[in-house]
Write an enzyme that holds these catalytic residues in place. Structure first.
Site, PDB file in Angstrom:
ATOM      1  N   ASP A 142      60.070-106.396 -52.947  1.00 18.53           N
ATOM      2  CA  ASP A 142      58.708-105.596 -52.339  1.00 18.53           C
ATOM      3  C   ASP A 142      59.151-103.837 -52.297  1.00 18.53           C
ATOM      4  O   ASP A 142      58.523-103.012 -52.251  1.00 18.53           O
ATOM      5  CB  ASP A 142      58.212-105.818 -51.009  1.00 18.53           C
ATOM      6  CG  ASP A 142      59.088-106.329 -50.007  1.00 18.53           C
ATOM      7  OD1 ASP A 142      60.008-105.490 -50.035  1.00 18.53           O
ATOM      8  OD2 ASP A 142      59.058-107.329 -49.175  1.00 18.53           O
ATOM      9  N   ASN A 179      65.735-116.197 -37.534  1.00 19.94           N
ATOM     10  CA  ASN A 179      64.990-116.895 -38.528  1.00 19.94           C
ATOM     11  C   ASN A 179      63.967-118.068 -37.673  1.00 19.94           C
ATOM     12  O   ASN A 179      64.436-118.277 -36.646  1.00 19.94           O
ATOM     13  CB  ASN A 179      65.620-117.641 -39.498  1.00 19.94           C
ATOM     14  CG  ASN A 179      64.414-117.868 -40.687  1.00 19.94           C
ATOM     15  OD1 ASN A 179      63.810-116.941 -41.166  1.00 19.94           O
ATOM     16  ND2 ASN A 179      64.750-119.303 -41.201  1.00 19.94           N
ATOM     17  N   GLN A 224      66.629-110.645 -50.851  1.00 18.49           N
ATOM     18  CA  GLN A 224      65.958-111.219 -51.769  1.00 18.49           C
ATOM     19  C   GLN A 224      64.663-110.671 -52.000  1.00 18.49           C
ATOM     20  O   GLN A 224      64.110-110.984 -53.121  1.00 18.49           O
ATOM     21  CB  GLN A 224      65.681-112.633 -51.267  1.00 18.49           C
ATOM     22  CG  GLN A 224      67.090-113.464 -50.805  1.00 18.49           C
ATOM     23  CD  GLN A 224      66.404-114.889 -50.287  1.00 18.49           C
ATOM     24  OE1 GLN A 224      65.930-115.874 -50.941  1.00 18.49           O
ATOM     25  NE2 GLN A 224      66.861-115.283 -48.981  1.00 18.49           N
ATOM     26  N   CYS A 283      53.854 -98.420 -77.439  1.00 17.32           N
ATOM     27  CA  CYS A 283      54.587 -99.178 -78.559  1.00 17.32           C
ATOM     28  C   CYS A 283      53.494-100.748 -78.591  1.00 17.32           C
ATOM     29  O   CYS A 283      54.078-101.277 -79.449  1.00 17.32           O
ATOM     30  CB  CYS A 283      56.062 -99.389 -78.600  1.00 17.32           C
ATOM     31  SG  CYS A 283      56.730-100.474 -77.271  1.00 17.32           S
ATOM     32  N   CYS A 337      60.687-101.411 -76.154  1.00 18.61           N
ATOM     33  CA  CYS A 337      61.365-100.068 -76.471  1.00 18.61           C
ATOM     34  C   CYS A 337      62.206 -99.648 -75.238  1.00 18.61           C
ATOM     35  O   CYS A 337      63.036 -98.649 -75.503  1.00 18.61           O
ATOM     36  CB  CYS A 337      60.447 -99.026 -76.810  1.00 18.61           C
ATOM     37  SG  CYS A 337      59.415 -98.428 -75.553  1.00 18.61           S
ATOM     38  N   ALA A 387      62.106-113.092 -46.947  1.00 21.43           N
ATOM     39  CA  ALA A 387      60.589-112.956 -46.775  1.00 21.43           C
ATOM     40  C   ALA A 387      60.170-112.678 -45.405  1.00 21.43           C
ATOM     41  O   ALA A 387      59.153-111.918 -45.265  1.00 21.43           O
ATOM     42  CB  ALA A 387      60.068-114.136 -47.346  1.00 21.43           C
ATOM     43  N   THR A 393      64.889-115.557 -43.600  1.00 21.99           N
ATOM     44  CA  THR A 393      65.149-116.301 -44.855  1.00 21.99           C
ATOM     45  C   THR A 393      65.776-117.807 -44.438  1.00 21.99           C
ATOM     46  O   THR A 393      66.767-117.852 -43.415  1.00 21.99           O
ATOM     47  CB  THR A 393      65.995-115.995 -45.727  1.00 21.99           C
ATOM     48  OG1 THR A 393      66.366-116.868 -46.847  1.00 21.99           O
ATOM     49  CG2 THR A 393      67.457-115.263 -45.470  1.00 21.99           C
ATOM     50  N   THR A 398      56.733-110.049 -43.862  1.00 19.55           N
ATOM     51  CA  THR A 398      55.613-110.547 -43.431  1.00 19.55           C
ATOM     52  C   THR A 398      54.748-109.756 -42.685  1.00 19.55           C
ATOM     53  O   THR A 398      53.569-109.768 -42.581  1.00 19.55           O
ATOM     54  CB  THR A 398      55.608-111.963 -42.768  1.00 19.55           C
ATOM     55  OG1 THR A 398      56.530-112.057 -41.824  1.00 19.55           O
ATOM     56  CG2 THR A 398      55.825-113.141 -43.882  1.00 19.55           C
ATOM     57  N   HIS A 403      67.289-109.671 -56.219  1.00 20.29           N
ATOM     58  CA  HIS A 403      66.293-110.021 -57.132  1.00 20.29           C
ATOM     59  C   HIS A 403      65.624-108.865 -58.010  1.00 20.29           C
ATOM     60  O   HIS A 403      64.410-109.272 -58.519  1.00 20.29           O
ATOM     61  CB  HIS A 403      65.380-111.219 -56.781  1.00 20.29           C
ATOM     62  CG  HIS A 403      66.114-112.371 -56.099  1.00 20.29           C
ATOM     63  ND1 HIS A 403      65.573-113.146 -55.139  1.00 20.29           N
ATOM     64  CD2 HIS A 403      67.272-113.165 -56.559  1.00 20.29           C
ATOM     65  CE1 HIS A 403      66.459-114.159 -54.780  1.00 20.29           C
ATOM     66  NE2 HIS A 403      67.681-113.909 -55.980  1.00 20.29           N
TER      67      HIS A 403
END
Ligand code: ZN
Length: 228
Positions: free
Chosen positions: A98, A204, A95, A142, A124, A22, A180, A26, A113
């Protein structure tokens, strides 16, 4: 380490692999998921982990949909971190859902992810455009449920995703963990398949609990990547 030394370590690598979270988005205006968690717990709404599950999608579609829609930031653009990594032509395992690494042009990319840039109908199987999903979670054709191609909390990572990530690691001479806290599994356990000679670095705001780090830059990733 200082930002400059970290930037030099990146540039000196023959085959760096970036593992991102993330903190790289940001700067693009995408709030860290944990800040959303705060909002939800204080307002007494349903648990975000529940709302980000396949079970909620099926049993509680309306609440699921209104929560999931908040993860969309169609105006967000890749920032200098995404762009520097793409310019280096380096593999990325992210991860983030976006899609910003893809938008920045990273070619060897594993969106661990999944991504909210792709959608399909559960019933369908047809692909559905993002704008159609943001308009309605029911498939017009559908009546089935439309979902983003992401991995919900109660779903497993696809075997092919893990294989692709492991493959990118095989040739890495260094691994940079960026933005992260490295506490999400199985993402974090990928590090176990890194070649033993590969150097591992962390960039980080908080320190990462890994015993074999070659170096850490404690601060905003942008401080490092604006030097590249
Ligand atoms: Zn359908």
């Amino acid at each position: 380490m200082q930002a400059k030394a970290m930037a030099e370590a990146i540039q000196a690598s023959q085959r760096p692999v970036f593992m991102t979270g993330a903190g790289v988005s940001t700067l693009s205006g995408i709030p860290d998921y944990r800040s959303m968690t705060g909002i939800y717990t204080t307002t007494g709404l349903k648990n975000p982990e529940y709302l980000l599950s396949r079970r909620a999608m099926i049993q509680d579609s309306k609440d699921w949909y209104s929560f999931v829609k908040q993860l969309y930031h169609p105006e967000a653009k890749p920032n200098l971190i995404h762009e520097a990594i793409a310019r280096l032509g380096a593999p990325v395992i992210t991860q983030n859902i976006d899609g910003l690494h893809a938008q920045a042009g990273s070619q060897e990319l594993v969106e661990f992810h999944g991504s909210i840039r792709q959608h399909y109908c559960e019933q369908c199987g047809q692909d559905v455009k993002t704008e159609d999903f943001l308009d309605d979670y029911r498939h017009k054709a559908c009546g089935g449920l439309v979902r983003p191609d992401v991995v919900f909390y109660d779903e497993a990572i696809k075997a092919e995703t893990i294989e692709k990530a492991v493959e990118l690691f095989e040739t890495a001479d260094s691994i940079f963990i960026v933005g992260t806290t490295f506490k999400v599994y199985p993402f974090a356990s990928l590090i176990d398949v890194a070649p033993p000679e590969a150097k591992i670095y962390a960039i980080n705001r908080e320190s990462i609990a890994l015993g074999n780090l070659e170096g850490t830059y404690l601060g905003d990733a942008k401080d490092v990547f604006e030097l590249i």
